[in-house]
Design an enzyme around this catalytic site. Structure first.
Site, PDB file in Angstrom:
ATOM      1  N   CYS A  75       0.402  -4.595 -12.999  1.00 45.84           N
ATOM      2  CA  CYS A  75       1.054  -3.807 -14.057  1.00 45.84           C
ATOM      3  C   CYS A  75       1.335  -2.380 -13.577  1.00 45.84           C
ATOM      4  O   CYS A  75       0.492  -1.747 -12.950  1.00 45.84           O
ATOM      5  CB  CYS A  75       0.157  -3.785 -15.289  1.00 45.84           C
ATOM      6  SG  CYS A  75       0.894  -2.908 -16.673  1.00 45.84           S
ATOM      7  N   CYS A  79      -3.351   2.758 -16.760  1.00 45.02           N
ATOM      8  CA  CYS A  79      -4.504   2.781 -17.665  1.00 45.02           C
ATOM      9  C   CYS A  79      -5.799   2.762 -16.836  1.00 45.02           C
ATOM     10  O   CYS A  79      -6.045   1.798 -16.096  1.00 45.02           O
ATOM     11  CB  CYS A  79      -4.451   1.590 -18.610  1.00 45.02           C
ATOM     12  SG  CYS A  79      -2.843   1.431 -19.434  1.00 45.02           S
ATOM     13  N   CYS A  82      -8.196  -0.297 -16.798  1.00 41.94           N
ATOM     14  CA  CYS A  82      -7.669  -1.665 -16.745  1.00 41.94           C
ATOM     15  C   CYS A  82      -7.693  -2.285 -15.356  1.00 41.94           C
ATOM     16  O   CYS A  82      -7.089  -1.763 -14.409  1.00 41.94           O
ATOM     17  CB  CYS A  82      -6.249  -1.701 -17.297  1.00 41.94           C
ATOM     18  SG  CYS A  82      -5.646  -3.414 -17.414  1.00 41.94           S
ATOM     19  N   CYS A 119      -4.379 -15.732 -28.831  1.00 39.94           N
ATOM     20  CA  CYS A 119      -3.766 -14.469 -28.389  1.00 39.94           C
ATOM     21  C   CYS A 119      -3.359 -14.600 -26.922  1.00 39.94           C
ATOM     22  O   CYS A 119      -4.151 -15.077 -26.104  1.00 39.94           O
ATOM     23  CB  CYS A 119      -4.765 -13.327 -28.495  1.00 39.94           C
ATOM     24  SG  CYS A 119      -5.558 -13.215 -30.103  1.00 39.94           S
ATOM     25  N   CYS A 151      -0.826 -14.447 -31.554  1.00 44.00           N
ATOM     26  CA  CYS A 151      -0.759 -13.011 -31.277  1.00 44.00           C
ATOM     27  C   CYS A 151      -0.292 -12.816 -29.840  1.00 44.00           C
ATOM     28  O   CYS A 151      -0.674 -13.583 -28.953  1.00 44.00           O
ATOM     29  CB  CYS A 151      -2.139 -12.373 -31.472  1.00 44.00           C
ATOM     30  SG  CYS A 151      -2.149 -10.599 -31.164  1.00 44.00           S
ATOM     31  N   CYS A 211      -1.929  -5.612 -34.770  1.00 50.27           N
ATOM     32  CA  CYS A 211      -3.289  -5.637 -34.253  1.00 50.27           C
ATOM     33  C   CYS A 211      -3.389  -4.384 -33.396  1.00 50.27           C
ATOM     34  O   CYS A 211      -2.744  -4.302 -32.342  1.00 50.27           O
ATOM     35  CB  CYS A 211      -3.532  -6.894 -33.424  1.00 50.27           C
ATOM     36  SG  CYS A 211      -5.143  -6.906 -32.621  1.00 50.27           S
ATOM     37  N   ARG A 283     -12.185  -6.336 -35.477  1.00 48.72           N
ATOM     38  CA  ARG A 283     -12.521  -7.325 -34.434  1.00 48.72           C
ATOM     39  C   ARG A 283     -13.467  -6.713 -33.406  1.00 48.72           C
ATOM     40  O   ARG A 283     -13.131  -5.712 -32.759  1.00 48.72           O
ATOM     41  CB  ARG A 283     -11.226  -7.789 -33.754  1.00 48.72           C
ATOM     42  CG  ARG A 283     -11.358  -9.043 -32.926  1.00 48.72           C
ATOM     43  CD  ARG A 283     -10.035  -9.444 -32.254  1.00 48.72           C
ATOM     44  NE  ARG A 283      -8.870  -9.420 -33.127  1.00 48.72           N
ATOM     45  CZ  ARG A 283      -8.525 -10.401 -33.962  1.00 48.72           C
ATOM     46  NH1 ARG A 283      -9.251 -11.477 -34.039  1.00 48.72           N
ATOM     47  NH2 ARG A 283      -7.443 -10.289 -34.713  1.00 48.72           N
TER      48      ARG A 283
HETATM   49  N1  SAM Z   1      -0.194  -4.600 -21.221  1.00 48.22           N
HETATM   50  C1  SAM Z   1      -0.339  -4.700 -22.600  1.00 48.22           C
HETATM   51  C2  SAM Z   1      -0.755  -3.402 -23.258  1.00 48.22           C
HETATM   52  O1  SAM Z   1      -1.410  -2.593 -22.617  1.00 48.22           O
HETATM   53  O2  SAM Z   1      -0.429  -3.222 -24.423  1.00 48.22           O
HETATM   54  C3  SAM Z   1      -1.275  -5.809 -23.037  1.00 48.22           C
HETATM   55  C4  SAM Z   1      -2.560  -6.099 -22.304  1.00 48.22           C
HETATM   56  S1  SAM Z   1      -3.806  -4.843 -22.317  1.00 48.22           S
HETATM   57  C5  SAM Z   1      -4.944  -5.494 -21.129  1.00 48.22           C
HETATM   58  C6  SAM Z   1      -4.570  -4.963 -23.897  1.00 48.22           C
HETATM   59  C7  SAM Z   1      -5.712  -4.015 -24.227  1.00 48.22           C
HETATM   60  O3  SAM Z   1      -6.917  -4.443 -23.613  1.00 48.22           O
HETATM   61  C8  SAM Z   1      -5.602  -2.568 -23.822  1.00 48.22           C
HETATM   62  O4  SAM Z   1      -4.806  -1.824 -24.683  1.00 48.22           O
HETATM   63  C9  SAM Z   1      -7.034  -2.096 -23.878  1.00 48.22           C
HETATM   64  O5  SAM Z   1      -7.313  -1.555 -25.149  1.00 48.22           O
HETATM   65  C10 SAM Z   1      -7.831  -3.376 -23.649  1.00 48.22           C
HETATM   66  N2  SAM Z   1      -8.559  -3.325 -22.368  1.00 48.22           N
HETATM   67  C11 SAM Z   1      -8.020  -3.474 -21.145  1.00 48.22           C
HETATM   68  N3  SAM Z   1      -8.949  -3.357 -20.183  1.00 48.22           N
HETATM   69  C12 SAM Z   1     -10.119  -3.123 -20.824  1.00 48.22           C
HETATM   70  C13 SAM Z   1     -11.457  -2.903 -20.366  1.00 48.22           C
HETATM   71  N4  SAM Z   1     -11.765  -2.865 -19.063  1.00 48.22           N
HETATM   72  N5  SAM Z   1     -12.425  -2.707 -21.275  1.00 48.22           N
HETATM   73  C14 SAM Z   1     -12.112  -2.719 -22.603  1.00 48.22           C
HETATM   74  N6  SAM Z   1     -10.868  -2.931 -23.090  1.00 48.22           N
HETATM   75  C15 SAM Z   1      -9.881  -3.108 -22.214  1.00 48.22           C
HETATM   76 FE1  SF4 Z   2      -0.941  -2.676 -17.994  1.00 50.30          FE
HETATM   77 FE2  SF4 Z   2      -3.552  -2.952 -18.322  1.00 50.30          FE
HETATM   78 FE3  SF4 Z   2      -2.347  -0.766 -19.233  1.00 50.30          FE
HETATM   79 FE4  SF4 Z   2      -1.871  -3.171 -20.443  1.00 50.30          FE
HETATM   80  S1  SF4 Z   2      -3.811  -2.044 -20.371  1.00 50.30           S
HETATM   81  S2  SF4 Z   2      -0.371  -1.589 -19.866  1.00 50.30           S
HETATM   82  S3  SF4 Z   2      -2.021  -4.528 -18.641  1.00 50.30           S
HETATM   83  S4  SF4 Z   2      -2.521  -1.377 -17.071  1.00 50.30           S
END
Ligand code: SAM
Ligand code: SF4
Ligand code: DTB
Length: 339
Positions: A75, A79, A82, A119, A151, A211, A283
């Site tokens: 991606c 973040c 992530c 989801c 979802c 959500c 949740r």
């Molecule tokens: N890429 C899309 C987005 O960011 O909207 C969808 C997938 S993203 C992985 C969905 C959510 O997972 C993120 O917004 C974050 O809140 C949560 N998330 C991701 N990595 C995480 C982690 N290591 N610990 C807790 N929550 C996490």
């Molecule tokens: Fe990409 Fe992870 Fe950020 Fe979602 S949370 S936008 S998958 S880097």
């Protein structure tokens, strides 16, 4: 067990206005008021949350939502938490994107195991038109035909894409605010808080339920947690589903060194979300593997009425189905059943 007709957060204002003793629906909580809730003596906070929870959700049932990563890793967004970001060395690239039929097979298996919502996640900055989007629409239609809620979480989207997802029957779109507007810049620099809010508005405009929640354990202050909850509760209607995640500190991510949160902080976050957003599903999301059975039951008692169900979240682990069944049995709670 039967499916309960649950008042949606969107439908709740009229209901609440006409029901004696129903919790007040507010969108104007000040940050000070919310911080006051987050910091009040725990036992007092729990009493307040339980009062709201029982009044708003008398037929208490926990929703089991199973997650599947359809497009994993690579991606473009940065973040810091992530494992799927290209900017983190944890990024898992090279995993093929799943096709429609294997995804539907997973949905059927999740349903057989007792899930009520399915989801699906895409590690995208935004949805682009083309074959992968057409496949996403087919997956949504297939999941809905099974009688499950569907979802999708896939980043930003256009009005036209939101409308096509709504037409395919999508129940909810997950897009988190993650943290407060002030702390956000420490965590993500490649898309703004404002862009997130615009995505949420597009989803709403298309008639898809929201959500939307966040994460604790990112190095934020209690004031930041209050700030996140203030923005969420300021949305009108409230998001129908509010995931509260505890950071899963994955090796190779920028936040790998973050210390684990005190589970009681998560209990406080859940209780406060419940007080602010009485009719929303709260949740209990990522981070449950690090929680004791007792801490999870305290979260349920504080107002959580949904969990992610199944051995994996997107890329990290989650308690297995058998242990979650045992947890729910120990707590004596019923679950939502698919139609
Ligand atoms: N890429 C899309 C987005 O960011 O909207 C969808 C997938 S993203 C992985 C969905 C959510 O997972 C993120 O917004 C974050 O809140 C949560 N998330 C991701 N990595 C995480 C982690 N290591 N610990 C807790 N929550 C996490
Ligand atoms: Fe990409 Fe992870 Fe950020 Fe979602 S949370 S936008 S998958 S880097
Ligand atoms: C949400 O708020 N939490 C889920 C779901 N929405 C998509 C994702 C949690 C991801 C945890 C890290 C991982 O498994 O990769």
């Amino acid at each position: 067990m039967t499916t309960t007709a649950r008042p949606s957060a969107a439908a709740a204002p009229a209901t609440a206005a006409h029901t004696a003793g129903a919790p007040a629906l507010r969108h104007d909580w000040s940050r000070g008021e919310i911080q006051g809730l987050l910091e009040m003596p725990l036992i007092e906070l729990l009493w307040r949350a339980q009062g709201v929870h029982r009044a708003a959700n008398p037929g208490y049932r926990v929703q089991l939502a199973s997650l599947l990563s359809v497009k994993t890793g690579g991606c473009e967004e940065d973040c810091a938490y992530c494992p799927q970001s290209m900017h983190n060395s944890s990024d898992v690239s090279g995993r093929p994107e799943l096709e429609v039929e294997p995804v539907l097979a997973r949905a059927r298996a999740a349903q057989a195991a007792g899930a009520h919502r399915f989801c699906m996640g895409w590690a995208w900055r935004d949805i682009r038109d083309g074959a992968p989007f057409e496949a996403m629409l087919a997956m949504v239609r297939g999941v809905r035909e099974l009688g499950l809620e569907a979802c999708v979480t896939a980043g930003m989207l256009s009005d036209a894409q939101a409308e096509r997802l709504a037409a395919a029957g999508l129940t909810a779109y997950n897009h988190n605010l993650d943290t407060s507007p002030e702390h956000y810049g420490q965590i993500i620099t490649t898309r703004t808080y404002q862009e997130r809010l615009e995505t949420l508005a597009r989803v709403r405009q298309a008639g898809i339920t929201l959500c939307c929640g966040g994460i604790i354990g990112l190095g934020e202050s209690v004031n930041d947690r209050a700030g996140l909850l203030q923005v969420l509760a300021g949305l009108d209607p409230h998001p129908e589903s509010v995931p509260i995640n505890a950071l899963v500190a994955v090796e190779g991510t920028a936040l790998e060194q973050q210390p684990p949160i005190d589970p009681l902080e998560l209990v406080r976050m859940v209780a406060t979300a419940r007080i602010l957003m009485p009719f929303s599903r709260v949740r209990l999301s990522a981070g449950r593997e690090q929680l004791s059975r007792e801490a999870q039951i305290l979260c349920l008692q504080a107002g959580a009425d949904s969990i992610f169900y199944g051995d994996t979240l997107l890329t990290t682990g989650n308690p297995d189905v058998a242990s979650d069944r045992a947890l729910l049995a120990a707590a004596g709670v019923s679950v939502e059943m698919a139609a």
